[in-house]
Design an enzyme around this catalytic site. Structure first.
Site, PDB file in Angstrom:
ATOM      1  N   PRO A  17       0.746  -1.178   0.134  1.00  0.00           N
ATOM      2  CA  PRO A  17      -0.035   0.058  -0.224  1.00  0.00           C
ATOM      3  C   PRO A  17       0.883   1.380  -0.061  1.00  0.00           C
ATOM      4  O   PRO A  17       1.921   1.360   0.672  1.00  0.00           O
ATOM      5  CB  PRO A  17      -0.701  -0.386   1.364  1.00  0.00           C
ATOM      6  N   CYS A 100       2.824   3.179   9.210  1.00  0.00           N
ATOM      7  CA  CYS A 100       3.062   4.545   8.625  1.00  0.00           C
ATOM      8  C   CYS A 100       3.390   5.696   9.654  1.00  0.00           C
ATOM      9  O   CYS A 100       2.843   5.830  10.623  1.00  0.00           O
ATOM     10  CB  CYS A 100       1.826   4.941   7.798  1.00  0.00           C
ATOM     11  N   LYS A 140       0.161  -4.850   9.139  1.00  0.00           N
ATOM     12  CA  LYS A 140       1.238  -4.246   8.518  1.00  0.00           C
ATOM     13  C   LYS A 140       2.215  -3.638   9.509  1.00  0.00           C
ATOM     14  O   LYS A 140       1.530  -2.577   9.930  1.00  0.00           O
ATOM     15  CB  LYS A 140       1.224  -3.569   7.196  1.00  0.00           C
ATOM     16  N   ASN A 212       9.063  -6.939   4.304  1.00  0.00           N
ATOM     17  CA  ASN A 212       8.878  -5.769   3.525  1.00  0.00           C
ATOM     18  C   ASN A 212      10.139  -4.984   3.677  1.00  0.00           C
ATOM     19  O   ASN A 212      10.496  -4.771   4.923  1.00  0.00           O
ATOM     20  CB  ASN A 212       7.565  -4.994   3.707  1.00  0.00           C
TER      21      ASN A 212
END
Length: 335
Positions: A17, A100, A140, A212
């Site tokens: 994303p 984030c 995530k 990731n």
């Protein structure tokens, strides 16, 4: 169309994303390169959906499956309501953003700041799981934030959240620094710790764990898959999508079908683009995601320039792409 139960197979390789990047036009383009990879939406905040009524943010094309939606939020009831909206629209997975680092996200008490409050994340995930019925809910996250010790924090975080019934995590192998680094700097400056993430798979063998951060090539992805269940690629899949996605089905999923060429993918976009233009979408909104498809190839600069200069003009359409494409040799001899 992919069915919801094959989401774990798709998660062997996923496209991250990415705010302002992984919108529905970008995902449609990426899906033409890989039929198998899991595609994620941009983060959509639960307050925008539940309080703001912005359910148009969940629009997507049925061809995008398997497709996962990422939510941002920290209120269990609001996230449950948002999850219900996502499930009603047929998403294959609902993911919570605990990674984030942006100021805007922190002020809403979601994103990476939630690494400090694993019990709250567990409460959020339990509520989302109840609302999701048979659709998988996932997390995530980062390996830690600020001065946390990732070796201690990450396993404790995973253990606490897994106890709420979460069985899939994607771990960005960097810390997030909530003060002192911009979101862009947080994607580059904190060092990667792949060994720590690999150790999480050893520590939690029954969980499905993806890695990731900083992975740019399919060969690197395959090396991680010797240990991990999945690999998520972000910016490389956006800036140089052909090198990541065109061969992904063969290299990662063992698909025997031949890969499309970049030229074939561009031409396969024409009907989609014409349909979108007929609905009032500007050409630039679509082609901005296609600028990197010929990265490193002869003619790539001309391709980018023609689209960058022309796609915002009134009346711009498929003819502009055909013109830009004519400057990129179809068959490049091996160097």
């Amino acid at each position: 169309m992919s069915t919801r139960h094959d989401i774990r197979a798709a998660a062997r390789l996923s496209v991250a994303p990415m705010m302002d990047w992984s919108d529905r036009h970008c995902r449609y383009f990426h899906r033409l390169m890989s039929r198998r990879a899991l595609l994620y939406t941009e983060m959509v905040t639960a307050p925008a959906l539940v309080r703001g009524g912005a359910v148009h943010l969940l629009d997507y094309n049925i061809e995008e499956h398997p497709v996962a939606v990422q939510l941002g939020g920290s209120d269990p009831r609001e996230l449950a309501a948002a999850t219900k909206l996502c499930v009603e629209r047929g998403y294959d997975e609902v993911n919570l953003n605990v990674g984030c680092p942006s100021d805007r996200v922190q002020s809403g008490t979601f994103g990476a700041v939630l690494m400090r409050d694993a019990p709250l994340v567990a409460d959020c995930m339990a509520a989302m799981k109840d609302a999701a019925q048979d659709i998988e809910v996932t997390v995530k996250c980062r390996i830690g934030v600020d001065d946390q010790a990732p070796d201690d924090v990450l396993p404790a975080f995973i253990e606490t959240v897994a106890a709420a019934g979460v069985t899939r995590f994607t771990i960005h192998a960097r810390k997030a620094w909530l003060q002192g680094l911009s979101p862009k700097e947080n994607r580059d400056i904190p060092p990667l710790d792949y060994p720590l993430v690999h150790r999480m798979k050893e520590a939690f063998p029954d969980l499905h764990l993806s890695i990731n951060g900083g992975i740019t090539k399919l060969d690197d992805a395959r090396a991680h898959l010797d240990v991990m269940d999945g690999v998520m690629i972000g910016r490389a899949a956006y800036h140089d999508p052909a090198s990541v996605l065109l061969e992904a089905d063969q290299a990662i999923f063992g698909d025997p079908a031949p890969a499309r060429s970049a030229h074939e993918v561009v031409e396969a976009m024409y009907p989609y683009i014409e349909a979108q233009l007929a609905q009032g979408v500007r050409l630039h909104s679509i082609t901005r995601h296609m600028l990197g498809v010929f990265t490193g190839r002869p003619g790539a600069r001309k391709w980018r320039r023609i689209l960058s200069e022309g796609a915002s003009q009134d009346g711009a359409g498929v003819a502009l792409l055909a013109e830009a494409l004519s400057h990129v040799p179809d068959h490049v001899p091996a160097s």
